[in-house]
Design an enzyme around this catalytic site. Structure first.
Site, mmCIF file in Angstrom:
data_model
loop_
_atom_site.group_PDB
_atom_site.id
_atom_site.type_symbol
_atom_site.label_atom_id
_atom_site.label_comp_id
_atom_site.label_asym_id
_atom_site.label_seq_id
_atom_site.Cartn_x
_atom_site.Cartn_y
_atom_site.Cartn_z
ATOM 1 N N ASP A 10 16.335 -41.972 -28.251
ATOM 2 C CA ASP A 10 16.372 -40.605 -27.740
ATOM 3 C C ASP A 10 15.965 -40.680 -26.258
ATOM 4 O O ASP A 10 15.438 -41.705 -25.800
ATOM 5 C CB ASP A 10 15.378 -39.760 -28.541
ATOM 6 C CG ASP A 10 15.120 -38.413 -27.929
ATOM 7 O OD1 ASP A 10 16.089 -37.696 -27.640
ATOM 8 O OD2 ASP A 10 13.924 -38.085 -27.724
ATOM 9 N N ASP A 12 14.777 -37.476 -23.836
ATOM 10 C CA ASP A 12 13.682 -36.597 -23.399
ATOM 11 C C ASP A 12 12.475 -36.735 -24.313
ATOM 12 O O ASP A 12 12.564 -36.519 -25.525
ATOM 13 C CB ASP A 12 14.151 -35.140 -23.362
ATOM 14 C CG ASP A 12 15.179 -34.927 -22.273
ATOM 15 O OD1 ASP A 12 14.852 -35.195 -21.106
ATOM 16 O OD2 ASP A 12 16.309 -34.505 -22.587
ATOM 17 N N LYS A 54 21.334 -25.026 -22.381
ATOM 18 C CA LYS A 54 22.089 -23.765 -22.414
ATOM 19 C C LYS A 54 21.714 -22.965 -23.672
ATOM 20 O O LYS A 54 21.489 -21.759 -23.605
ATOM 21 C CB LYS A 54 23.601 -24.043 -22.395
ATOM 22 C CG LYS A 54 24.098 -24.625 -21.077
ATOM 23 C CD LYS A 54 25.610 -24.572 -20.952
ATOM 24 C CE LYS A 54 26.297 -25.605 -21.807
ATOM 25 N NZ LYS A 54 26.220 -26.978 -21.278
ATOM 26 N N ALA A 80 22.060 -25.002 -12.216
ATOM 27 C CA ALA A 80 21.027 -25.000 -11.169
ATOM 28 C C ALA A 80 19.777 -25.726 -11.657
ATOM 29 O O ALA A 80 19.133 -26.482 -10.916
ATOM 30 C CB ALA A 80 20.691 -23.562 -10.773
#
Ligand code: XBP
Ligand code: MG
Length: 253
Positions: A10, A12, A54, A80
């Site tokens: 993985d 993160d 998202k 952003a």
């Protein structure tokens, strides 16, 4: 019993403690967009239950603010956020977690297959790998499977199924290295032996299904601690590739 043939990482929270940088980058993008949203650590810990940036923004707007949001706006905020996050990554501000470099080097030396299964965006993972391991390191991984490659993100197993298919390996020929509830569910529900290294954002997660739960892989400065285990693991301050092979043998026999 199956031989251990691949390590699937993985990203993160496992390769590096990135979630704090993601959190700050989300807040930066909200501010830039003129929004007064501010995700503190407590709120972000709750929001992490939803994987994918998202999806996380939409979950916040709909389930916390009880508002609606157009997908174009979600996409713009997320872009952003990722720009900001990647500038932090490329600035080499996010070090690898203890023991990751050691395990990757040992695996490479023994021709063990390396792979990545993540829910993060391709630019985020590619830049993190290059910044932390070196410019040529993308080639070290047989497959880097990122969030958008499969229709449904963790805790669904799709990204792990994608990796196994690409590697042409069975679940019990691999170990998944994860840090979270969503990660252990995604890997263990299709029977991939899963090693958890928890962190500040996931310390309270339910790790049912894990082969073993540690606070890190450990190194000279920061010896690791076993938090729970399904096997009789003999770990003396740090996990090495040999330790992983032994654990895997004990777990799959
Ligand atoms: C953890 C995630 C990601 C990151 C943000 O991914 O849930 O959504 O928080 O990345 P991993 P994006 O599977 O690597 O632990 O904003 O690019 O989704
Ligand atoms: Mg993770």
């Amino acid at each position: 019993m199956a031989d251990l043939k691949a390590l699937i990482f993985d990203v993160d929270g496992t390769l590096a403690n990135t979630e704090e940088a993601h959190r700050q980058a989300f807040n930066y993008s909200f501010k830039q967009a003129g929004l007064d949203w501010e995700w503190d650590v407590e709120l972000y810990t709750k929001l992490l239950k939803v994987t994918g940036g998202k999806e996380r923004i939409r979950h916040y707007v709909e389930d916390f603010l009880k508002q609606e949001i157009e997908q174009d706006k979600v996409v713009a905020l997320h872009l952003a956020k990722n720009d900001r996050y990647q500038s932090v990554v490329l600035d080499k501000q996010l070090p690898l977690r203890p023991g990751i470099k050691r395990i990757v080097e040992q695996a490479r030396a023994q021709n063990m297959t390396l792979a990545i299964a993540t829910t993060t965006s391709p630019g985020n993972v590619n830049n993190l790998v290059k910044a932390c391991f070196g410019d040529d390191a993308l080639d070290w991984f047989a497959i880097i499977a990122e969030g958008e490659l499969v229709p449904i993100k963790k805790p669904k197993p799709d990204v792990y199924e994608y990796v196994l298919e690409h590697l042409n390996l069975a679940a019990n020929e691999c170990i998944a290295l994860e840090d979270s509830y969503n990660g252990v569910v995604a890997a263990s529900c299709i029977n991939i032996p899963t090693l958890i290294t928890s962190n500040n954002y996931t310390a309270e997660d339910d790790f049912t299904g894990a082969m073993i739960v540690l606070d890190s892989l450990g190194d000279e400065e920061e010896p690791c601690n076993v938090l729970s285990s399904e096997i009789d693991a003999k770990i003396n301050s740090m996990v090495n590739l040999d330790t992983l092979i032994e654990m895997h043998e004990a777990y799959t026999k």
